[in-house]
Design a protein around this motif. Structure first.
Motif, PDB file in Angstrom:
ATOM      1  N   VAL A   1       0.943  -1.345  -0.011  1.00  0.00           N
ATOM      2  CA  VAL A   1      -0.068   0.110  -0.015  1.00  0.00           C
ATOM      3  C   VAL A   1       0.648   1.157   0.180  1.00  0.00           C
ATOM      4  N   GLY A   2       0.389   2.079  -0.736  1.00  0.00           N
ATOM      5  CA  GLY A   2       0.976   3.712  -0.862  1.00  0.00           C
ATOM      6  C   GLY A   2       1.901   4.043  -1.819  1.00  0.00           C
ATOM      7  N   ASP A   3       3.207   4.581  -1.713  1.00  0.00           N
ATOM      8  CA  ASP A   3       3.960   4.831  -2.890  1.00  0.00           C
ATOM      9  C   ASP A   3       4.836   3.661  -3.226  1.00  0.00           C
TER      10      ASP A   3
ATOM     11  N   ASP B   1      -9.659  -9.111   3.962  1.00  0.00           N
ATOM     12  CA  ASP B   1      -9.074 -10.202   3.818  1.00  0.00           C
ATOM     13  C   ASP B   1      -7.638 -10.470   3.439  1.00  0.00           C
ATOM     14  N   ALA B   2      -6.997  -9.218   3.616  1.00  0.00           N
ATOM     15  CA  ALA B   2      -5.289  -9.406   3.312  1.00  0.00           C
ATOM     16  C   ALA B   2      -4.988 -10.294   4.811  1.00  0.00           C
ATOM     17  N   ASP B   3      -3.883 -11.172   4.285  1.00  0.00           N
ATOM     18  CA  ASP B   3      -3.063 -11.723   5.673  1.00  0.00           C
ATOM     19  C   ASP B   3      -2.207 -10.683   6.180  1.00  0.00           C
ATOM     20  N   VAL B   4      -1.515  -9.813   5.037  1.00  0.00           N
ATOM     21  CA  VAL B   4      -0.514  -9.040   5.263  1.00  0.00           C
ATOM     22  C   VAL B   4      -0.673  -7.615   4.613  1.00  0.00           C
ATOM     23  N   VAL B   5      -0.667  -6.597   5.283  1.00  0.00           N
ATOM     24  CA  VAL B   5      -0.795  -5.085   4.984  1.00  0.00           C
ATOM     25  C   VAL B   5       0.514  -4.667   5.041  1.00  0.00           C
ATOM     26  N   TYR B   6       1.204  -4.322   3.804  1.00  0.00           N
ATOM     27  CA  TYR B   6       2.665  -3.707   4.062  1.00  0.00           C
ATOM     28  C   TYR B   6       2.198  -1.994   3.435  1.00  0.00           C
ATOM     29  N   ALA B   7       2.387  -1.163   4.480  1.00  0.00           N
ATOM     30  CA  ALA B   7       2.222   0.034   4.227  1.00  0.00           C
ATOM     31  C   ALA B   7       3.500   0.731   3.904  1.00  0.00           C
ATOM     32  N   THR B   8       3.577   2.047   3.028  1.00  0.00           N
ATOM     33  CA  THR B   8       4.891   2.699   2.994  1.00  0.00           C
ATOM     34  C   THR B   8       4.579   4.099   2.998  1.00  0.00           C
ATOM     35  N   ARG B   9       5.638   4.877   3.275  1.00  0.00           N
ATOM     36  CA  ARG B   9       5.839   6.212   3.292  1.00  0.00           C
ATOM     37  C   ARG B   9       5.779   6.833   1.824  1.00  0.00           C
ATOM     38  N   LEU B  10       4.994   8.178   1.610  1.00  0.00           N
ATOM     39  CA  LEU B  10       5.250   8.849   0.475  1.00  0.00           C
ATOM     40  C   LEU B  10       6.630   9.374   0.194  1.00  0.00           C
ATOM     41  N   GLN B  11       7.322   8.980  -0.924  1.00  0.00           N
ATOM     42  CA  GLN B  11       8.687   9.230  -0.963  1.00  0.00           C
ATOM     43  C   GLN B  11       9.075  10.525  -1.495  1.00  0.00           C
TER      44      GLN B  11
ATOM     45  N   VAL C   1      -1.295  -9.151   9.663  1.00  0.00           N
ATOM     46  CA  VAL C   1      -0.081  -8.745   9.939  1.00  0.00           C
ATOM     47  C   VAL C   1       0.022  -7.472   9.390  1.00  0.00           C
ATOM     48  N   ILE C   2       0.328  -6.320  10.093  1.00  0.00           N
ATOM     49  CA  ILE C   2       0.571  -4.937   9.489  1.00  0.00           C
ATOM     50  C   ILE C   2       1.853  -4.559   9.506  1.00  0.00           C
ATOM     51  N   MET C   3       2.499  -4.228   8.251  1.00  0.00           N
ATOM     52  CA  MET C   3       3.757  -3.979   8.280  1.00  0.00           C
ATOM     53  C   MET C   3       4.080  -2.581   7.817  1.00  0.00           C
ATOM     54  N   HIS C   4       5.471  -2.083   7.927  1.00  0.00           N
ATOM     55  CA  HIS C   4       5.725  -0.589   7.228  1.00  0.00           C
ATOM     56  C   HIS C   4       7.258  -1.004   7.265  1.00  0.00           C
ATOM     57  N   PRO C   5       8.222  -0.314   6.283  1.00  0.00           N
ATOM     58  CA  PRO C   5       9.412  -0.361   6.697  1.00  0.00           C
ATOM     59  C   PRO C   5      10.125   0.714   7.583  1.00  0.00           C
ATOM     60  N   LEU C   6       9.304   1.686   7.897  1.00  0.00           N
ATOM     61  CA  LEU C   6       9.541   2.819   8.663  1.00  0.00           C
ATOM     62  C   LEU C   6      10.887   3.747   7.926  1.00  0.00           C
ATOM     63  N   PRO C   7      10.702   4.954   7.964  1.00  0.00           N
ATOM     64  CA  PRO C   7      10.050   5.830   9.060  1.00  0.00           C
ATOM     65  C   PRO C   7       8.747   5.952   8.477  1.00  0.00           C
ATOM     66  N   ARG C   8       7.960   5.922   9.509  1.00  0.00           N
ATOM     67  CA  ARG C   8       6.463   6.413   9.127  1.00  0.00           C
ATOM     68  C   ARG C   8       6.274   8.177   9.448  1.00  0.00           C
ATOM     69  N   ASP C   9       5.778   8.714   8.674  1.00  0.00           N
ATOM     70  CA  ASP C   9       5.767  10.018   8.677  1.00  0.00           C
ATOM     71  C   ASP C   9       4.569  10.419   9.804  1.00  0.00           C
ATOM     72  N   SER C  10       5.001  10.902  10.822  1.00  0.00           N
ATOM     73  CA  SER C  10       3.853  11.039  11.910  1.00  0.00           C
ATOM     74  C   SER C  10       3.487  12.545  12.006  1.00  0.00           C
TER      75      SER C  10
ATOM     76  N   ASN D   1      -0.710  11.286   5.590  1.00  0.00           N
ATOM     77  CA  ASN D   1      -1.413   9.953   5.358  1.00  0.00           C
ATOM     78  C   ASN D   1      -0.807   8.692   5.500  1.00  0.00           C
ATOM     79  N   ASP D   2      -0.097   8.326   6.538  1.00  0.00           N
ATOM     80  CA  ASP D   2       0.681   7.177   6.500  1.00  0.00           C
ATOM     81  C   ASP D   2       0.194   6.322   7.596  1.00  0.00           C
ATOM     82  N   LEU D   3       0.973   5.526   8.103  1.00  0.00           N
ATOM     83  CA  LEU D   3       0.454   4.397   9.137  1.00  0.00           C
ATOM     84  C   LEU D   3       0.277   5.247  10.519  1.00  0.00           C
ATOM     85  N   ALA D   4      -0.875   5.231  10.843  1.00  0.00           N
ATOM     86  CA  ALA D   4      -1.042   6.097  12.008  1.00  0.00           C
ATOM     87  C   ALA D   4      -0.495   5.514  13.557  1.00  0.00           C
TER      88      ALA D   4
END
Ligand code: NCD
Length: 348
Positions: free
Chosen positions: A165-167, A226-236, A267-276, A281-284
């Motif tokens: 998900v994301g960029d 129904d996703a087993d894995v959600v992999y979110a990313t930061r807008l680059q 399983v909710i993942m993100h490579p980090l950094p997340r923009d807080s 509009n990143d992983l909250a």
């Protein structure tokens, strides 16, 4: 295939056997990463980390991994203070630094610079992130995280539904991840991004050729079901050249969205950094106490995986089982105050 002496510039280097061999080694090294055991198989070896772009996790975890295996580290984080600012080429820099070390980790904003570093030396060069290209060691740790998440309950990764998900256009971590995850079998890979930030077509085609179902979506609300894995990313944003590129609130992965659409075992993942920062509009942060959030299990996984990779590239992997001995210093049982539910059922 042996990794000894190899440069690691791309995730394409790995096949499934090699991944699983690295994961077995990384499993053995988890207690070393957590300060419970020592294994000084790299005593006397020197790593140089050359980072021409911002980094917290990749540089420090590579350095920690090398130090924990008994090696030493030379760290260079400011190109302005290197002779490159006097006009020295990457080739000369690489040849010179490789005379001072046994392995180099290089991160650079240009896609091609790591290749120039590689061409000028026989010392293994590890890609710590090249522009919008690849980030193979991040993908290795992401895959190791999945190996542990799905191994824990005896569930495998084959046959799963994975939402990226994301960029997906400029995010290099997902470029390496789609290559590695598609070494597994029978996946549904859902790429969730606005059309202008979609996954490069060549990467989608490779995954499709390996027999996976590819779905494209612009709606996290629909695609995450129904996703087993959600992999979110930061807008680059640093790769847009100042252009006004963004995505809307629907790409914010927060408690409300996750409780509406995700399963109890997603399983909710993100490579980090997340923009807080407000308005991003990143992983909250409001998901922090949700044990489905695997982000710190991912960052912790960076150490054993990178230890396994360095030991393999430097040809000492087989020495590790005999080198393991107990550590003698104090270390708290959990690194973070909230880690107990976080590491549910996971052996320290
Ligand atoms: C990523 C990177 O540098 O590509 N960070 C990391 O290494 N974990 C992701 C990012 O910067 O968004």
């Amino acid at each position: 295939m042996s990794l000894t002496g190899k440069h690691v510039l791309s995730s394409e280097l790995f096949d499934r056997d090699e991944l699983e061999r690295l994961f077995s080694l990384a499993d053995l090294l988890v207690p070393v990463a957590r300060g419970r055991k020592v294994a000084r198989v790299l005593e006397g070896a020197v790593m140089a980390s050359l980072f021409f772009e911002a980094s917290t996790r990749t540089r420090l975890s590579c350095e920690s991994a090398f130090l924990r295996l008994g090696g030493g580290v030379l760290s260079c984080t400011n190109a302005e203070l290197m002779s490159i600012s006097k006009g020295e080429s990457y080739a000369d820099t690489s040849r010179v630094v490789s005379g001072y070390c046994d392995l180099m980790v290089v991160r650079h904003p240009d896609d091609d610079a790591v290749h120039e570093f590689m061409a000028a030396t026989n010392v293994p060069v590890i890609n710590g992130g090249n522009g919008a290209g690849e980030h193979p060691t991040q993908a290795l740790l992401d895959m190791f995280t999945l190996h542990r998440e799905f191994g824990r309950d005896g569930r495998g990764l084959d046959g799963r539904r994975v939402a990226l998900v994301g960029d997906l256009r400029y995010g290099r971590t997902v470029h390496s991840l789609i290559n590695l995850i598609s070494l597994y079998e029978d996946l549904t890979i859902v790429c969730v991004a606005p059309a202008h930030l979609g996954m490069p077509v060549a990467l989608l085609e490779r995954a499709e050729m390996r027999g996976h179902r590819i779905e494209l979506s612009e709606s996290p609300e629909i695609a995450l079901k129904d996703a087993d894995v959600v992999y979110a990313t930061r807008l680059q944003t640093e790769r847009f050249g100042g252009g006004p590129v963004s995505y809307g609130e629907e790409f914010r992965i927060d408690k409300s969205l996750v409780s509406r659409v995700c399963r109890a075992d997603t399983v909710i993942m993100h490579p980090l950094p997340r923009d807080s920062r407000a308005g991003s509009n990143d992983l909250a942060m409001d998901l922090n106490s949700d044990s489905r959030l695997a982000i710190f299990r991912q960052t912790d996984s960076g150490i054993p995986v990178r230890m396994a990779l360095f030991a393999s590239v430097l040809g000492v992997a087989e020495q590790i089982p005999d080198a393991l001995r107990p550590a003698t210093w104090y270390r708290p049982e959990y690194t973070g105050p909230d880690d107990a539910p976080f590491y549910r059922n996971t052996a320290l």
